[in-house]
Design a protein around this motif. Structure first.
Motif, mmCIF file in Angstrom:
data_model
loop_
_atom_site.group_PDB
_atom_site.id
_atom_site.type_symbol
_atom_site.label_atom_id
_atom_site.label_comp_id
_atom_site.label_asym_id
_atom_site.label_seq_id
_atom_site.Cartn_x
_atom_site.Cartn_y
_atom_site.Cartn_z
ATOM 1 N N ASN A 75 0.829 -1.212 0.000
ATOM 2 C CA ASN A 75 0.000 0.000 0.000
ATOM 3 C C ASN A 75 0.861 1.259 0.000
ATOM 4 O OD1 ASN A 75 -2.429 1.406 0.075
ATOM 5 N ND2 ASN A 75 -2.329 1.659 2.298
ATOM 6 N N ASP A 108 0.026 5.895 -0.117
ATOM 7 C CA ASP A 108 -1.066 6.875 0.005
ATOM 8 C C ASP A 108 -1.383 7.578 -1.308
ATOM 9 O OD1 ASP A 108 -1.270 6.297 2.670
ATOM 10 O OD2 ASP A 108 0.023 7.943 3.323
ATOM 11 N N MET A 137 -6.621 4.121 -6.629
ATOM 12 C CA MET A 137 -7.214 2.777 -6.508
ATOM 13 C C MET A 137 -7.484 2.159 -7.885
ATOM 14 S SD MET A 137 -9.838 3.140 -3.358
ATOM 15 C CE MET A 137 -9.258 3.235 -1.663
ATOM 16 N N GLN A 168 -11.255 -6.575 -4.812
ATOM 17 C CA GLN A 168 -11.056 -7.189 -3.478
ATOM 18 C C GLN A 168 -9.594 -7.155 -3.054
ATOM 19 O OE1 GLN A 168 -12.653 -11.148 -3.669
ATOM 20 N NE2 GLN A 168 -14.770 -10.451 -3.371
ATOM 21 N N LEU A 205 -8.498 -3.606 -2.246
ATOM 22 C CA LEU A 205 -8.998 -3.166 -0.938
ATOM 23 C C LEU A 205 -8.252 -3.859 0.204
ATOM 24 C CD1 LEU A 205 -12.837 -2.875 -1.638
ATOM 25 C CD2 LEU A 205 -11.194 -1.011 -1.227
ATOM 26 N N GLN A 206 -7.912 -5.125 -0.003
ATOM 27 C CA GLN A 206 -7.106 -5.857 0.987
ATOM 28 C C GLN A 206 -5.779 -5.123 1.220
ATOM 29 O OE1 GLN A 206 -6.728 -8.784 2.863
ATOM 30 N NE2 GLN A 206 -4.495 -8.596 2.940
ATOM 31 N N HIS A 243 -5.144 -1.952 0.490
ATOM 32 C CA HIS A 243 -5.445 -0.618 1.022
ATOM 33 C C HIS A 243 -5.674 -0.672 2.537
ATOM 34 C CE1 HIS A 243 -7.080 3.438 1.085
ATOM 35 N NE2 HIS A 243 -8.197 2.984 1.642
ATOM 36 N N HIS A 244 -6.369 -1.711 3.007
ATOM 37 C CA HIS A 244 -6.712 -1.784 4.443
ATOM 38 C C HIS A 244 -5.623 -2.440 5.279
ATOM 39 C CE1 HIS A 244 -10.630 -0.103 3.913
ATOM 40 N NE2 HIS A 244 -10.997 -1.041 3.046
ATOM 41 N N ASN A 245 -4.937 -3.421 4.708
ATOM 42 C CA ASN A 245 -3.976 -4.207 5.522
ATOM 43 C C ASN A 245 -2.511 -3.965 5.168
ATOM 44 O OD1 ASN A 245 -6.144 -5.521 6.882
ATOM 45 N ND2 ASN A 245 -6.441 -6.757 5.051
#
Ligand code: TYC
Length: 162
Positions: free
Chosen positions: A62, A64, A68, A88, A91-92, A94-96
């Motif tokens: 990831n 900043d 996306m 998916q 987003l995985q 992006h979040h983790n």
């Protein structure tokens, strides 16, 4: 039957260069001090052994700044993901912080990493893509024979009743 065919034709069943031919000693009992020569024959049997290649996970990291949609497009273009899967995974990441794009042999993983990094650089995004060696799962064919102790995790193949 396949074993017989392999015994008769040592190359039988060898699907890839990973299958190495290795001579194994004959089971014939050795007669004292006999050397091969006139009247003596050496019988060698060969057995094919499959060696699994090391596998590598290709991971996205990831940041900043990379948009996306750009990450989603990379997953579709280089890792053959459909739109939903790509979203998916993005987003995985992006979040983790990290997510897996795929698992490949060394050369393919290396190529994917280069392709992604080149593409990101050309588009002036700081996206990072890396590869990491995957731990090998024990190969069922080479596990020791089931021991008497069923609590051993290596050999206990039956699930405990729940
Ligand atoms: N975190 C980025 C953003 O909010 C999106 C992103 C996802 C970037 C995955 C990199 O590997 C990545 N725009």
């Amino acid at each position: 039957m396949a074993r017989l065919a392999r015994w008769l034709y040592p190359g039988f069943g060898a699907a890839s260069p990973q299958m190495a031919m290795r001579p194994i000693a004959s089971r014939e009992p050795k007669r004292g001090g006999e050397t091969p020569g006139a009247g003596a024959a050496v019988i060698t049997r060969t057995r094919t052994q499959t060696k699994r290649p090391n596998m590598y996970r290709v991971l996205l990291l990831n940041d900043d700044y990379t948009p996306m949609e750009f990450v989603v497009s990379i997953l579709q273009a280089f890792f053959n993901k459909d739109a939903q899967e790509a979203m998916q995974i993005m987003l995985q990441v992006h979040h983790n912080g990290v997510g897996e794009c795929g698992v490949y042999t060394y050369e393919i993983a290396e190529t994917k990493v280069s392709q992604v990094m080149d593409h990101a650089r050309k588009n002036q995004h700081p996206l990072q893509c890396i590869m990491e060696k995957k731990c090998k799962a024990p190969d069922a064919n080479f596990l020791p024979r089931a021991r008497k102790d069923p609590s051993s995790s290596l050999v206990a193949r039956q699930r405990a009743p729940s």
